[in-house]
Scaffold this motif. Structure first.
Motif, PDB file in Angstrom:
ATOM      1  N   UNK A  50       0.995  -1.217  -0.041  1.00 23.92           N
ATOM      2  CA  UNK A  50       0.039  -0.095   0.057  1.00 23.92           C
ATOM      3  C   UNK A  50       1.022   1.254  -0.159  1.00 23.92           C
ATOM      4  N   UNK A  51       1.726   1.326  -1.018  1.00 23.81           N
ATOM      5  CA  UNK A  51       2.669   2.451  -1.213  1.00 23.81           C
ATOM      6  C   UNK A  51       2.531   3.279  -2.456  1.00 23.81           C
ATOM      7  N   UNK A  52       2.346   4.396  -2.649  1.00 19.96           N
ATOM      8  CA  UNK A  52       2.498   5.118  -3.672  1.00 19.96           C
ATOM      9  C   UNK A  52       3.385   4.785  -4.664  1.00 19.96           C
ATOM     10  N   UNK A  53       3.135   5.101  -6.088  1.00 21.23           N
ATOM     11  CA  UNK A  53       4.086   4.950  -7.057  1.00 21.23           C
ATOM     12  C   UNK A  53       4.586   6.179  -7.784  1.00 21.23           C
ATOM     13  N   UNK A  54       5.947   6.228  -7.949  1.00 21.05           N
ATOM     14  CA  UNK A  54       6.568   7.475  -8.367  1.00 21.05           C
ATOM     15  C   UNK A  54       7.205   7.248  -9.758  1.00 21.05           C
ATOM     16  N   UNK A  91      10.917   9.490  -0.406  1.00 19.27           N
ATOM     17  CA  UNK A  91      12.002   9.120  -1.374  1.00 19.27           C
ATOM     18  C   UNK A  91      11.343   8.100  -2.119  1.00 19.27           C
ATOM     19  N   UNK A  92      11.830   8.188  -3.310  1.00 19.76           N
ATOM     20  CA  UNK A  92      11.363   6.930  -4.453  1.00 19.76           C
ATOM     21  C   UNK A  92      12.453   5.815  -4.390  1.00 19.76           C
ATOM     22  N   UNK A  93      12.129   4.703  -4.145  1.00 19.24           N
ATOM     23  CA  UNK A  93      12.799   3.492  -3.938  1.00 19.24           C
ATOM     24  C   UNK A  93      12.305   2.287  -4.676  1.00 19.24           C
ATOM     25  N   UNK A 107      18.060   9.140  10.408  1.00 20.32           N
ATOM     26  CA  UNK A 107      19.067   9.764  11.407  1.00 20.32           C
ATOM     27  C   UNK A 107      20.091  10.824  10.684  1.00 20.32           C
ATOM     28  N   UNK A 108      20.308  10.637   9.345  1.00 23.00           N
ATOM     29  CA  UNK A 108      20.982  11.429   8.561  1.00 23.00           C
ATOM     30  C   UNK A 108      20.514  13.052   8.390  1.00 23.00           C
ATOM     31  N   UNK A 109      19.155  12.917   8.076  1.00 21.67           N
ATOM     32  CA  UNK A 109      18.235  14.166   7.681  1.00 21.67           C
ATOM     33  C   UNK A 109      17.702  14.602   9.038  1.00 21.67           C
ATOM     34  N   UNK A 110      17.464  14.168   9.854  1.00 22.60           N
ATOM     35  CA  UNK A 110      16.465  14.176  11.087  1.00 22.60           C
ATOM     36  C   UNK A 110      15.020  14.450  10.800  1.00 22.60           C
ATOM     37  N   UNK A 111      14.628  13.707   9.501  1.00 20.33           N
ATOM     38  CA  UNK A 111      13.062  14.055   9.084  1.00 20.33           C
ATOM     39  C   UNK A 111      12.484  12.719   9.155  1.00 20.33           C
ATOM     40  N   UNK A 112      11.003  12.566   9.107  1.00 18.26           N
ATOM     41  CA  UNK A 112      10.463  11.404   8.879  1.00 18.26           C
ATOM     42  C   UNK A 112      10.635  11.112   7.435  1.00 18.26           C
ATOM     43  N   UNK A 113      10.880   9.879   7.324  1.00 15.91           N
ATOM     44  CA  UNK A 113      11.170   9.186   5.848  1.00 15.91           C
ATOM     45  C   UNK A 113       9.895   8.538   5.292  1.00 15.91           C
ATOM     46  N   UNK A 114       9.331   8.857   4.374  1.00 17.61           N
ATOM     47  CA  UNK A 114       8.498   8.067   3.729  1.00 17.61           C
ATOM     48  C   UNK A 114       8.925   7.576   2.324  1.00 17.61           C
ATOM     49  N   UNK A 115       8.507   6.172   2.133  1.00 12.49           N
ATOM     50  CA  UNK A 115       8.925   5.684   1.089  1.00 12.49           C
ATOM     51  C   UNK A 115       7.966   5.468  -0.022  1.00 12.49           C
ATOM     52  N   UNK A 116       8.161   5.754  -1.277  1.00  7.66           N
ATOM     53  CA  UNK A 116       7.385   5.232  -2.330  1.00  7.66           C
ATOM     54  C   UNK A 116       8.251   4.433  -3.477  1.00  7.66           C
ATOM     55  N   UNK A 117       7.478   3.904  -4.230  1.00  4.22           N
ATOM     56  CA  UNK A 117       8.052   2.830  -4.895  1.00  4.22           C
ATOM     57  C   UNK A 117       8.172   3.253  -6.438  1.00  4.22           C
ATOM     58  N   UNK A 118       9.617   3.120  -7.160  1.00  2.39           N
ATOM     59  CA  UNK A 118       9.707   3.289  -8.373  1.00  2.39           C
ATOM     60  C   UNK A 118      10.340   2.178  -9.079  1.00  2.39           C
TER      61      UNK A 118
END
Length: 553
Positions: A50-54, A91-93, A107-118
């Motif tokens: 259930x992830x968005x597609x980029x 991020x597109x992954x 941890x690197x950015x200090x932001x909440x990371x949301x994954x999308x599929x590409x």
């Protein structure tokens, strides 16, 4: 894509016990075997979780998003920053099951990371397009912390193996700190997390000097950047880790050995700077007096026996051993070393790296090396009984063995070997000499001036001003940055093991007895050698007193 292919792929994903194991390698295999297309695989994974597609090719990734993620990190985890705001980064992954990559990025950015599929193939092309331009060199000028101007030709001279990363502020800051340490001729850089601040210090001529204090809020980002550069996990914060960085700085090839250590206020990172230009140190450059140098050259030309170099960490023991090897390195001799780590590659010498995790210890490597029929063996350090006994037996069977030992003085090496469990008669038979050493700061040649020490100072040391004494002191100048010192020189005590001392070792005797016998034969202690160099105007009495102890027998 047929229903059977969908079911087969779903089964393979569900059988993966750890989501991180579903690496891009598996995706490569599926696409390469034509089981399904990259786009079909992306749609399958997106629907399953259930992830968005980029569509990576639909528009360029925003520059502000790209600056948050280094290019090397994006390539390693096959991801592309797509959009962000103050709290989150999407991020597109190709592989959204890469939990380690997502956690590390958070941890690197200090932001909440949301994954999308590409799609895998489209994503790869988009990453290369986004990060394909050469990284601009850091802007010329002084260090961001006011450490002073650079030397000529150094501006923008730090380059990593991956030159195609984004020029994010953290990257430029880290590169600037490394450049400043190299400009100061530092031996290592310390990134130290304290309770309310983040301190950066360099060790210059053995002394720690503070070169910067980045904002505490940048601590996590700077440490993560250092760990990425040294190819160690930024997700692991509970255990110590070791890594390595290779850099080109002002045309010089540098090797940086990186160590991270968890502390109460974050991870401390220390980077040891190894300069490839120092590959061929000469015995004449170490600071040995003419008599001691001739004696050492004679000892290392013996066909068998053991020569030990002792001193604390950072006293130059490895440099001395490399100087001996360089002096001995000829086409008719086979030389093998075992080191942890191999600090410099020496041409014409076989060097073995210790790897404890697979059982390649000093002892195991030494046993194997002796089957290679070497003439000369160098052991980075004797740490345990097994290594000591193998080294002793090698020296008694026709090999010249060079090694280091952690003791305070030359006579203490004998006691240390017996403490490790080596029988005294074996030590007496194998040992040819022990060289103890320290490093003291050399007076800056540009600002040194004659100096007359106080009478009380000389009397306390048992020194009497004599004809020919040339005590000097540095006044401080721009070349030495006001310290009065520039560079370091070794002070030594060389204890040759003759028949009389060998008999005492066999007895056995204590360090005081060995020193007394050696003094009767003309032996000179560390302090006495240091004071001789102070009288010659090479260093100061204060440096000698700081780095040696009173050696009355």
């Amino acid at each position: 894509m047929t229903p059977g292919q969908v079911e087969s792929t779903r089964d393979r994903l569900e059988r993966t016990p750890d989501p991180r194991a579903a690496r891009p390698e598996l995706l490569d295999v599926l696409v390469a075997e034509r089981s399904l297309s990259a786009r079909d695989l992306a749609l399958l994974v997106a629907g399953e979780f259930d992830l968005p597609v980029i569509e990576p090719g639909s528009r360029p990734a925003p520059r502000t998003a790209l600056e948050l993620v280094p290019g090397e990190f994006a390539r390693r985890h096959r991801l592309l920053p797509w959009e962000h705001d103050e709290r989150r980064l999407r991020v597109a992954m190709a592989n959204p099951l890469d939990a380690e990559g997502i956690d590390s990025l958070a941890q690197l950015t200090g932001l909440d990371v949301e994954a999308a599929v590409a799609p895998w193939d489209e994503l790869g092309r988009a990453i290369e397009t986004a990060y394909g331009a050469d990284r601009p060199a850091p802007a010329a000028g002084a260090s961001p912390f006011g450490a002073g101007a650079r030397e000529e030709g150094e501006a923008g001279a730090v380059e990593t193996e991956d030159r195609n990363e984004s020029d994010a502020p953290i990257i430029a800051l880290v590169h600037e700190l490394i450049l400043e340490a190299v400009r100061r001729h530092a031996s290592d850089i310390h990134f130290e997390p304290l309770e309310k601040r983040f301190r950066v210090r360099c060790r210059v001529d053995g002394m720690l000097v503070e070169v910067g204090e980045p904002p505490k809020r940048l601590q996590a980002a700077i440490v993560s950047r250092l760990k990425i550069m040294s190819d160690i996990s930024i997700a692991e914060k509970r255990l110590p880790q070791d890594g390595r960085i290779q850099l080109q700085v002002a045309g010089r090839q540098l090797d940086l050995r990186v160590s991270s250590l968890p502390t109460a206020h974050g991870e401390s990172v220390v980077m040891r700077i190894l300069d490839k230009r120092a590959l061929h140190p000469q015995l004449s450059d170490l600071g040995l007096t003419g008599e001691d140098r001739l004696l050492l050259e004679r000892l290392i030309k013996l066909p068998e026996g053991m020569l030990l170099v002792t001193g604390p960490t950072g006293s130059g023991k490895t440099t001395t051993l490399y100087s001996c090897l360089h002096h001995l390195n000829r086409s008719d001799r086979k030389i093998i070393t075992v080191e942890d780590p191999v600090e410099y590659q020496l041409s014409g010498i076989n060097q073995v790296q210790v790897r404890q995790e697979i059982g390649m210890t000093f002892a195991a490597a030494l046993r194997a090396m002796l089957r290679q029929s070497p003439n000369i063996v160098m052991i980075g350090e004797i740490r345990d009984r097994e290594t000591a006994e193998i080294a002793i037996h090698a020296s008694l069977t026709g090999h010249l063995v060079l090694s280091t030992l952690h003791t305070n003085d030359a006579a203490g090496a004998v006691i240390r070997l017996t403490d490790l469990g080596v029988k005294p008669f074996l030590v007496a038979a194998a040992l040819r000499a022990v060289l103890a050493q320290r490093l003291v700061r050399r007076i800056c040649p540009d600002c040194r001036r004659p100096h007359r020490p106080g009478r009380s100072e000389l009397e306390r040391l048992g020194v009497t001003p004599a004809d020919g004494a040339a005590f000097m002191q540095g006044c401080g100048c721009s070349a030495c940055e006001g310290t009065g010192y520039r560079g370091r020189i070794g002070i030594f005590e060389l204890l040759p093991v003759d028949d009389a001392i060998a008999a005492r070792i066999h007895a056995p005797a204590g360090p005081a007895q060995l020193r007394a016998m050696a003094r009767a034969a003309g032996w000179r202690s560390l302090r006495e050698d240091g004071l001789a160099k102070a009288r010659a105007g090479l260093t100061t009495i204060g440096e000698v007193v700081t780095n040696t102890v009173d050696d009355a027998c």
